[in-house]
Every structure is written in C-alpha cells, then in structure tokens.
Design a protein around this motif. Sequence first.
Motif, PDB file in Angstrom:
ATOM      1  N   ARG A  10      42.177  39.044  53.860  1.00  0.00           N
ATOM      2  CA  ARG A  10      41.735  40.307  54.432  1.00  0.00           C
ATOM      3  C   ARG A  10      42.902  41.275  54.559  1.00  0.00           C
ATOM      4  NH1 ARG A  10      40.001  38.656  59.234  1.00  0.00           N
ATOM      5  NH2 ARG A  10      41.891  39.290  60.303  1.00  0.00           N
ATOM      6  N   ARG A  11      44.051  40.762  54.999  1.00  0.00           N
ATOM      7  CA  ARG A  11      45.228  41.618  55.152  1.00  0.00           C
ATOM      8  C   ARG A  11      45.727  42.125  53.809  1.00  0.00           C
ATOM      9  NH1 ARG A  11      48.029  37.947  59.769  1.00  0.00           N
ATOM     10  NH2 ARG A  11      46.724  38.652  61.475  1.00  0.00           N
ATOM     11  N   MET A  12      45.619  41.323  52.765  1.00  0.00           N
ATOM     12  CA  MET A  12      46.019  41.777  51.425  1.00  0.00           C
ATOM     13  C   MET A  12      45.126  42.935  50.987  1.00  0.00           C
ATOM     14  SD  MET A  12      47.235  38.255  49.432  1.00  0.00           S
ATOM     15  CE  MET A  12      45.624  37.833  48.928  1.00  0.00           C
ATOM     16  N   ARG A  13      43.810  42.832  51.258  1.00  0.00           N
ATOM     17  CA  ARG A  13      42.892  43.929  50.909  1.00  0.00           C
ATOM     18  C   ARG A  13      43.227  45.181  51.714  1.00  0.00           C
ATOM     19  NH1 ARG A  13      38.995  39.908  51.205  1.00  0.00           N
ATOM     20  NH2 ARG A  13      38.401  40.625  53.286  1.00  0.00           N
ATOM     21  N   GLU A  14      43.465  45.017  53.017  1.00  0.00           N
ATOM     22  CA  GLU A  14      43.781  46.175  53.860  1.00  0.00           C
ATOM     23  C   GLU A  14      45.037  46.882  53.376  1.00  0.00           C
ATOM     24  OE1 GLU A  14      43.891  45.512  58.120  1.00  0.00           O
ATOM     25  OE2 GLU A  14      42.387  43.941  57.904  1.00  0.00           O
ATOM     26  N   CYS A  36      48.968  29.762  54.555  1.00  0.00           N
ATOM     27  CA  CYS A  36      48.127  29.603  55.745  1.00  0.00           C
ATOM     28  C   CYS A  36      48.511  28.363  56.539  1.00  0.00           C
ATOM     29  CB  CYS A  36      46.661  29.537  55.351  1.00  0.00           C
ATOM     30  SG  CYS A  36      46.050  31.126  54.751  1.00  0.00           S
ATOM     31  N   ARG A  37      48.815  27.285  55.854  1.00  0.00           N
ATOM     32  CA  ARG A  37      49.257  26.072  56.554  1.00  0.00           C
ATOM     33  C   ARG A  37      50.571  26.329  57.277  1.00  0.00           C
ATOM     34  NH1 ARG A  37      47.309  23.628  51.877  1.00  0.00           N
ATOM     35  NH2 ARG A  37      49.377  23.563  50.946  1.00  0.00           N
ATOM     36  N   GLU A  38      51.514  26.969  56.592  1.00  0.00           N
ATOM     37  CA  GLU A  38      52.829  27.221  57.190  1.00  0.00           C
ATOM     38  C   GLU A  38      52.755  28.186  58.370  1.00  0.00           C
ATOM     39  OE1 GLU A  38      55.444  28.508  54.074  1.00  0.00           O
ATOM     40  OE2 GLU A  38      55.250  26.620  52.983  1.00  0.00           O
ATOM     41  N   LEU A  39      51.877  29.186  58.280  1.00  0.00           N
ATOM     42  CA  LEU A  39      51.768  30.198  59.327  1.00  0.00           C
ATOM     43  C   LEU A  39      50.674  29.879  60.350  1.00  0.00           C
ATOM     44  CD1 LEU A  39      52.113  33.362  57.068  1.00  0.00           C
ATOM     45  CD2 LEU A  39      53.883  32.286  58.469  1.00  0.00           C
ATOM     46  N   GLU A  40      49.973  28.770  60.116  1.00  0.00           N
ATOM     47  CA  GLU A  40      48.876  28.344  60.983  1.00  0.00           C
ATOM     48  C   GLU A  40      47.809  29.430  61.121  1.00  0.00           C
ATOM     49  OE1 GLU A  40      50.526  26.920  64.660  1.00  0.00           O
ATOM     50  OE2 GLU A  40      51.680  25.367  63.657  1.00  0.00           O
ATOM     51  N   LEU A  41      47.324  29.886  59.964  1.00  0.00           N
ATOM     52  CA  LEU A  41      46.294  30.916  59.897  1.00  0.00           C
ATOM     53  C   LEU A  41      45.100  30.392  59.114  1.00  0.00           C
ATOM     54  CD1 LEU A  41      48.523  33.938  58.823  1.00  0.00           C
ATOM     55  CD2 LEU A  41      47.642  33.489  61.118  1.00  0.00           C
ATOM     56  N   SER A  42      43.951  30.977  59.356  1.00  0.00           N
ATOM     57  CA  SER A  42      42.775  30.706  58.550  1.00  0.00           C
ATOM     58  C   SER A  42      42.976  31.380  57.193  1.00  0.00           C
ATOM     59  CB  SER A  42      41.548  31.283  59.245  1.00  0.00           C
ATOM     60  OG  SER A  42      40.447  31.298  58.384  1.00  0.00           O
ATOM     61  N   GLU A  43      42.417  30.813  56.129  1.00  0.00           N
ATOM     62  CA  GLU A  43      42.611  31.395  54.801  1.00  0.00           C
ATOM     63  C   GLU A  43      42.023  32.798  54.666  1.00  0.00           C
ATOM     64  OE1 GLU A  43      42.157  29.303  51.142  1.00  0.00           O
ATOM     65  OE2 GLU A  43      42.652  27.395  52.091  1.00  0.00           O
ATOM     66  N   SER A  44      41.053  33.133  55.469  1.00  0.00           N
ATOM     67  CA  SER A  44      40.451  34.467  55.363  1.00  0.00           C
ATOM     68  C   SER A  44      41.387  35.562  55.884  1.00  0.00           C
ATOM     69  CB  SER A  44      39.130  34.521  56.127  1.00  0.00           C
ATOM     70  OG  SER A  44      39.353  34.316  57.510  1.00  0.00           O
TER      71      SER A  44
END
Length: 88
Positions: free
Chosen positions: A41-45, A29-37
């Motif tokens: 969520r994408r892993m679940r999808e 998330c830090r490297e991709l500048e994303l929120s941890e959620s």
Amino acid sequence: MKRRTFSREFKIEAVKLVTERGVGVAQACRELELSESVPRRRMRELENAPLGAFPGNGRASAEQAEIVALRKESPVSRRSVGVAIDPP
C-alpha cells in the motif's frame, strides 16, 4: 494491543528497501514485523503522490500537501530576507 505509528522517513525507507535495494516484500515484512499489505500500500501511495504521501496522522488535503512541498523547495528563510523574528 496498541497500534504502532511510524514516521514518514521510516515508511519511505521501508519502501526503498523493496524498490531500490531488491529485498523481497515478504522478507522486508518479516524483518520489519509488518503485514505484507502495508508495504504494498505504501509503495502505491508513494508512486501516486510522492510529495503528498504519508502526511502524518490522517490525510492532508491536496492544498496542505502543496504548501508543505513548496516550503521544502523554498531556499528563502525569514532570516535571509531580513524579517525580524522577534521585533523590538
């Protein structure tokens, strides 16, 4: 602030970064500048519906996702069966 959009390929690669390459969610998330959620969520999808995950803007219906999956699986193209694309 404008909402960012990501391609289906980016989303899959982001999930693989965590699931296959062993990078922690927080680090990814830090490297991709994303929120941890987001990656969680994408892993679940992706786990719940691998072929129908990340259809684009909005959600595709189950029927649309099935059609896309069948088109990807089908090795037959219009040219290989002799169908004229631009008839004379």
